[in-house]
Design a protein around this motif. Sequence first.
Motif, PDB file in Angstrom:
ATOM      1  N   GLN A 264      -8.542   7.339   3.487  1.00 14.47           N
ATOM      2  CA  GLN A 264      -7.829   6.968   2.365  1.00 14.47           C
ATOM      3  C   GLN A 264      -7.278   5.763   2.127  1.00 14.47           C
ATOM      4  O   GLN A 264      -6.771   5.595   0.912  1.00 14.47           O
ATOM      5  CB  GLN A 264      -6.660   8.877   2.196  1.00 14.47           C
ATOM      6  N   ARG A 265      -6.305   5.531   3.526  1.00 15.05           N
ATOM      7  CA  ARG A 265      -5.640   4.181   3.442  1.00 15.05           C
ATOM      8  C   ARG A 265      -7.040   3.030   2.818  1.00 15.05           C
ATOM      9  O   ARG A 265      -6.208   2.163   2.318  1.00 15.05           O
ATOM     10  CB  ARG A 265      -5.175   3.730   5.321  1.00 15.05           C
ATOM     11  N   LEU A 266      -7.634   3.461   3.920  1.00 11.76           N
ATOM     12  CA  LEU A 266      -8.520   1.871   3.620  1.00 11.76           C
ATOM     13  C   LEU A 266      -9.384   1.912   1.851  1.00 11.76           C
ATOM     14  O   LEU A 266      -9.323   1.428   1.666  1.00 11.76           O
ATOM     15  CB  LEU A 266     -10.404   2.608   4.205  1.00 11.76           C
TER      16      LEU A 266
ATOM     17  N   PHE B  82      -7.226   3.077  -0.945  1.00 15.49           N
ATOM     18  CA  PHE B  82      -6.297   2.520  -1.532  1.00 15.49           C
ATOM     19  C   PHE B  82      -6.189   1.088  -1.351  1.00 15.49           C
ATOM     20  O   PHE B  82      -6.283   0.340  -2.089  1.00 15.49           O
ATOM     21  CB  PHE B  82      -5.016   3.026  -0.906  1.00 15.49           C
ATOM     22  N   PHE B  83      -6.463   0.205   0.157  1.00 13.48           N
ATOM     23  CA  PHE B  83      -6.381  -0.456   0.231  1.00 13.48           C
ATOM     24  C   PHE B  83      -7.483  -1.408  -0.372  1.00 13.48           C
ATOM     25  O   PHE B  83      -7.773  -2.425  -1.253  1.00 13.48           O
ATOM     26  CB  PHE B  83      -6.709  -0.694   1.502  1.00 13.48           C
ATOM     27  N   ILE B  84      -8.822  -0.758  -1.039  1.00  7.61           N
ATOM     28  CA  ILE B  84     -10.056  -1.309  -1.267  1.00  7.61           C
ATOM     29  C   ILE B  84     -10.052  -1.062  -2.766  1.00  7.61           C
ATOM     30  O   ILE B  84     -10.361  -2.567  -3.265  1.00  7.61           O
ATOM     31  CB  ILE B  84     -11.063  -0.328  -1.024  1.00  7.61           C
ATOM     32  N   LEU B  85      -8.918  -0.656  -3.416  1.00 11.67           N
ATOM     33  CA  LEU B  85      -8.656  -0.527  -4.217  1.00 11.67           C
ATOM     34  C   LEU B  85      -7.690  -2.007  -4.568  1.00 11.67           C
ATOM     35  O   LEU B  85      -8.099  -2.252  -6.533  1.00 11.67           O
ATOM     36  CB  LEU B  85      -7.314   0.410  -4.669  1.00 11.67           C
ATOM     37  N   THR B  86      -6.974  -2.144  -4.142  1.00 10.44           N
ATOM     38  CA  THR B  86      -6.431  -3.705  -4.082  1.00 10.44           C
ATOM     39  C   THR B  86      -7.102  -4.771  -4.054  1.00 10.44           C
ATOM     40  O   THR B  86      -6.284  -5.834  -4.323  1.00 10.44           O
ATOM     41  CB  THR B  86      -5.178  -2.970  -3.647  1.00 10.44           C
TER      42      THR B  86
END
Lengths: 197, 197
Positions: free
Chosen positions: B25-27, B29-33
């Motif tokens: 999940q952390r990855l 949302f990071f990819i999203l940014t």
Amino acid sequence: MSQNIIENLVTQLTKLPGIGRKTAQRLAFFILTLPAEEAKDIASAIVDVKENARFCSNCFNITDVDPCAICSDPSRDSNRICVVEEPSNVLAIERTGIFKGTYHVLLGALSPLDGITPDKLKINALINKLKDNPVEEVILATNPNTKGEMTARYITELLKPMNIKTSRIAYGLPIGSDIEFADEVTLSKALEGRRDI
Amino acid sequence: MSQNIIENLVTQLTKLPGIGRKTAQRLAFFILTLPAEEAKDIASAIVDVKENARFCSNCFNITDVDPCAICSDPSRDSNRICVVEEPSNVLAIERTGIFKGTYHVLLGALSPLDGITPDKLKINALINKLKDNPVEEVILATNPNTKGEMTARYITELLKPMNIKTSRIAYGLPIGSDIEFADEVTLSKALEGRRDI
């Protein structure tokens, strides 16, 4: 050393947070053993999220269809709105499976020192939504820290004149934890929030 | 909950080893940014590795060009061959930057109980290569465990009649470790392998 395809994949993976060289290498060699189809699924999920992700115009959650799947689901109780800071919080609450209402994502929390004033967040959008469609309850599920607390109080003040029931998620000891190791603030909140059994 | 694009990416990422739901999940949302370009680079590195990875016909390392970049590099000393079990070992040794010779990847280690007999590994390919092009030194860098040890001894026996200098990487205490916490076998090997200073 020449930058070959494995090295390239390792380098790409180390861009991700918490992925160091050794982990990236382990992942790269694992991907190498995956069926081509599954590796492509991972790759296209990454591209997909960048190409199709946008904010829901109603709740500001991240979605690929507008309004999002939750907002457009007739089985969800639109009389209960859970206010959260980030889209990731929606995912976390959804996984509990106990909340059947809808969401409103603020896309941040108040932090005046960092220049995050109310107009930077989706607070006005929330208030306008509630003016047009009053609901039974607004559940403030911002984070239990200074910024989240400030944001929850700010919204509470705005909702007061509107006569909408406003609640805050409970503070207390996390399940599976140990009183011995709880910090004082959490333990005080857990005592204050005690309930009759 | 509807399987939206974020959920899909999270699910895809959890397929990777050591990546649980929270990390995924952390990855995600990071990819999203990430800038779209960088996210695409990650995705295409994954696809690339599946589409173009093959074994070098000379050393059996993973490569996208045949022979691989190391085998075809004229600045590498082809008179010194380092024998390793897996392509990931090549990457590890390359990162030290001190080895300027070439490699031979066995694609495994002997393990008769698991059906891994010499013919399952690239041992014949090594012997044939050495018959055609004798080298000055063969460095056996198989893993310092039972299987790697057995493999190293087996190859040593094959090389003996060929009069090729054969060496084994050193055993000893890892740098930065503590004698107090070293296991007995490592400590014994470190004592046996002591050098005059």
